[in-house]
Scaffold this active site. Structure first.
Site, mmCIF file in Angstrom:
data_model
loop_
_atom_site.group_PDB
_atom_site.id
_atom_site.type_symbol
_atom_site.label_atom_id
_atom_site.label_comp_id
_atom_site.label_asym_id
_atom_site.label_seq_id
_atom_site.Cartn_x
_atom_site.Cartn_y
_atom_site.Cartn_z
ATOM 1 N N LYS A 11 -6.593 -6.863 9.963
ATOM 2 C CA LYS A 11 -7.790 -7.099 10.193
ATOM 3 C C LYS A 11 -8.605 -7.086 9.208
ATOM 4 O O LYS A 11 -8.992 -8.054 8.889
ATOM 5 C CB LYS A 11 -7.598 -5.124 9.034
ATOM 6 C CG LYS A 11 -7.114 -5.072 7.456
ATOM 7 C CD LYS A 11 -8.383 -5.236 6.769
ATOM 8 C CE LYS A 11 -8.596 -5.193 4.927
ATOM 9 N NZ LYS A 11 -9.265 -5.724 4.655
ATOM 10 N N ASP A 141 -4.336 -1.444 0.884
ATOM 11 C CA ASP A 141 -4.233 -1.710 2.388
ATOM 12 C C ASP A 141 -3.039 -1.798 2.950
ATOM 13 O O ASP A 141 -3.550 -1.905 4.871
ATOM 14 C CB ASP A 141 -4.984 -2.914 2.511
ATOM 15 C CG ASP A 141 -6.313 -2.896 2.411
ATOM 16 O OD1 ASP A 141 -7.024 -2.437 2.145
ATOM 17 O OD2 ASP A 141 -6.366 -4.927 1.675
HETATM 18 O O1 C5P Z 1 -4.263 -2.269 -3.688
HETATM 19 P P1 C5P Z 1 -4.728 -3.256 -4.169
HETATM 20 O O2 C5P Z 1 -3.228 -4.036 -4.732
HETATM 21 O O3 C5P Z 1 -4.143 -4.146 -2.830
HETATM 22 O O4 C5P Z 1 -5.503 -4.449 -4.479
HETATM 23 C C1 C5P Z 1 -6.116 -5.212 -5.463
HETATM 24 C C2 C5P Z 1 -6.880 -5.424 -5.950
HETATM 25 O O5 C5P Z 1 -8.741 -5.198 -5.713
HETATM 26 C C3 C5P Z 1 -6.729 -4.117 -7.825
HETATM 27 O O6 C5P Z 1 -6.083 -4.585 -8.350
HETATM 28 C C4 C5P Z 1 -8.663 -3.957 -7.804
HETATM 29 O O7 C5P Z 1 -8.452 -4.659 -8.469
HETATM 30 C C5 C5P Z 1 -9.288 -3.863 -6.658
HETATM 31 N N1 C5P Z 1 -9.326 -2.925 -5.838
HETATM 32 C C6 C5P Z 1 -10.073 -1.879 -5.827
HETATM 33 N N2 C5P Z 1 -10.214 -0.817 -5.839
HETATM 34 C C7 C5P Z 1 -9.793 -0.193 -4.213
HETATM 35 C C8 C5P Z 1 -9.019 -1.635 -3.733
HETATM 36 C C9 C5P Z 1 -8.596 -2.411 -5.072
HETATM 37 O O8 C5P Z 1 -11.309 -1.701 -7.883
HETATM 38 N N3 C5P Z 1 -10.050 1.275 -3.650
#
Ligand code: C5P
Length: 316
Positions: A11, A141
């Site tokens: 994406k 995601d």
């Molecule tokens: O959800 P995911 O594990 O992909 O997110 C990776 C990191 O990105 C999270 O640990 C966080 O630090 C940051 N993040 C965030 N807010 C979001 C998505 C991700 O702060 N909405």
């Protein structure tokens, strides 16, 4: 029992606005996500053992529990213990084409494919929404990667509203092979720099989130107007990544002077994309970026927008 070969598209973010901090430690976002036809292939087969095994043709990809695809299979085993006990573990082969740690959701789309693949293998008959809900526990995601196409993503990125698909818009994508940006670092740095501008309580966070900043972009998408979309690209994370990573800034500037209709970093980077009018135009933009940065470490891809997420390639 047979296995399945699935296509797992990457994406890009056409729009990424950070609204503020959430109580769960994540950020409240308003995004527009778009699938592209640069994709990995995931082959998933039952192995008749108690184990989950991951193989990948890219040595950078971990094969253990730190791989989101592994964790997706583990989650399915935990959620559906009877099927796991009856049918056993799975072998997951990842044919990697999506650059790793690039802001293109490569890991998330692999996890999404494993959820869809195990649903098929174990004949669970889960709905797309049920698979997305499982995906949300693995990463923000993952739900988008299941459904794919074009979507508005809010919350921490897991709440989706599909928009009419946006097919066949040509995109040139650049990523330095040796460069990666940590997503937690990008958000942490953004918070440290801009945290004082965040809404201070839940009510004002909700109010700010509901004033739809991405509305003009959505209109441009509905009209399939590549020029207008290009003018409206937005990514708040550029504000922290570009000053810190000179190579990403250089790449962003190379795209800006390449003749592309518009350019933006995707997600937390370091990949940068340019929107083009046609395949011919995309080839010109690619050549132009290549001549600005004749560094072998820079990988360039020509790809296009597609209106689907995880889909079946074949039975194997
Ligand atoms: O959800 P995911 O594990 O992909 O997110 C990776 C990191 O990105 C999270 O640990 C966080 O630090 C940051 N993040 C965030 N807010 C979001 C998505 C991700 O702060 N909405």
């Amino acid at each position: 029992m047979q296995g399945y070969s699935l296509v797992a598209p990457a994406k890009i973010n056409l729009y990424l606005e950070i609204i503020g901090a959430r109580e769960d430690g994540y950020h409240e976002l308003a995004m527009v996500m778009q699938s592209i036809d640069l994709a990995d292939q995931i082959d998933i087969t039952p192995n008749g053992s108690e184990n989950i095994r991951v193989q990948c043709d890219n040595l950078e990809v971990p094969l253990d529990k730190t791989n989101l695809a592994y964790r997706a299979a583990e989650l399915m085993a935990k959620e559906f213990p009877e099927q796991f006990a009856k049918l056993g573990g799975v072998d997951i082969k990842i044919h990697k084409r999506i650059p790793v740690a690039a802001g293109l959701a490569g890991g998330s789309t692999n996890a999404a494919a494993v959820l869809v693949g195990i649903d098929l293998l174990w004949k669970l008959g889960l709905t797309k929404v049920e698979i997305e809900e499982l995906g949300a526990t693995l990463g923000s995601d993952v739900p988008f990667c299941v459904a794919g196409g074009t979507a508005i993503a809010t919350g921490r990125g897991e709440q989706l509203a599909e928009i009419l698909g946006l097919d066949n818009i040509y995109i040139v994508l650049g990523k330095h092979l040796s460069l990666s940006v940590s997503t937690p670092w990008a958000y942490k740095t953004y918070r440290a720099t801009y945290g004082d501008t965040y809404p201070q309580d839940n009510q004002s966070l909700t109010a700010r989130a509901s004033s739809v900043h991405s509305a003009p972009m959505i209109k441009a998408i509905v009209h399939k107007n590549a020029r207008e979309i290009s003018q409206l690209l937005h990514n708040d994370l550029e504000k922290v990544v570009l000053p810190e990573y000179a190579k990403v800034l250089e790449l962003r500037e190379a795209f800006a002077s390449s003749g592309a209709l518009g350019t933006m970093m995707s997600g937390s980077g370091p990949s940068v994309f340019g929107i083009c009018e046609s395949l011919e135009h995309a080839e010109k933009v690619k050549q132009q970026v290549r001549s600005s940065i004749p560094d072998e470490d820079l990988e360039l891809f020509t790809t296009q927008t597609i209106s689907q997420g995880i889909h079946l390639k074949s039975s194997i």
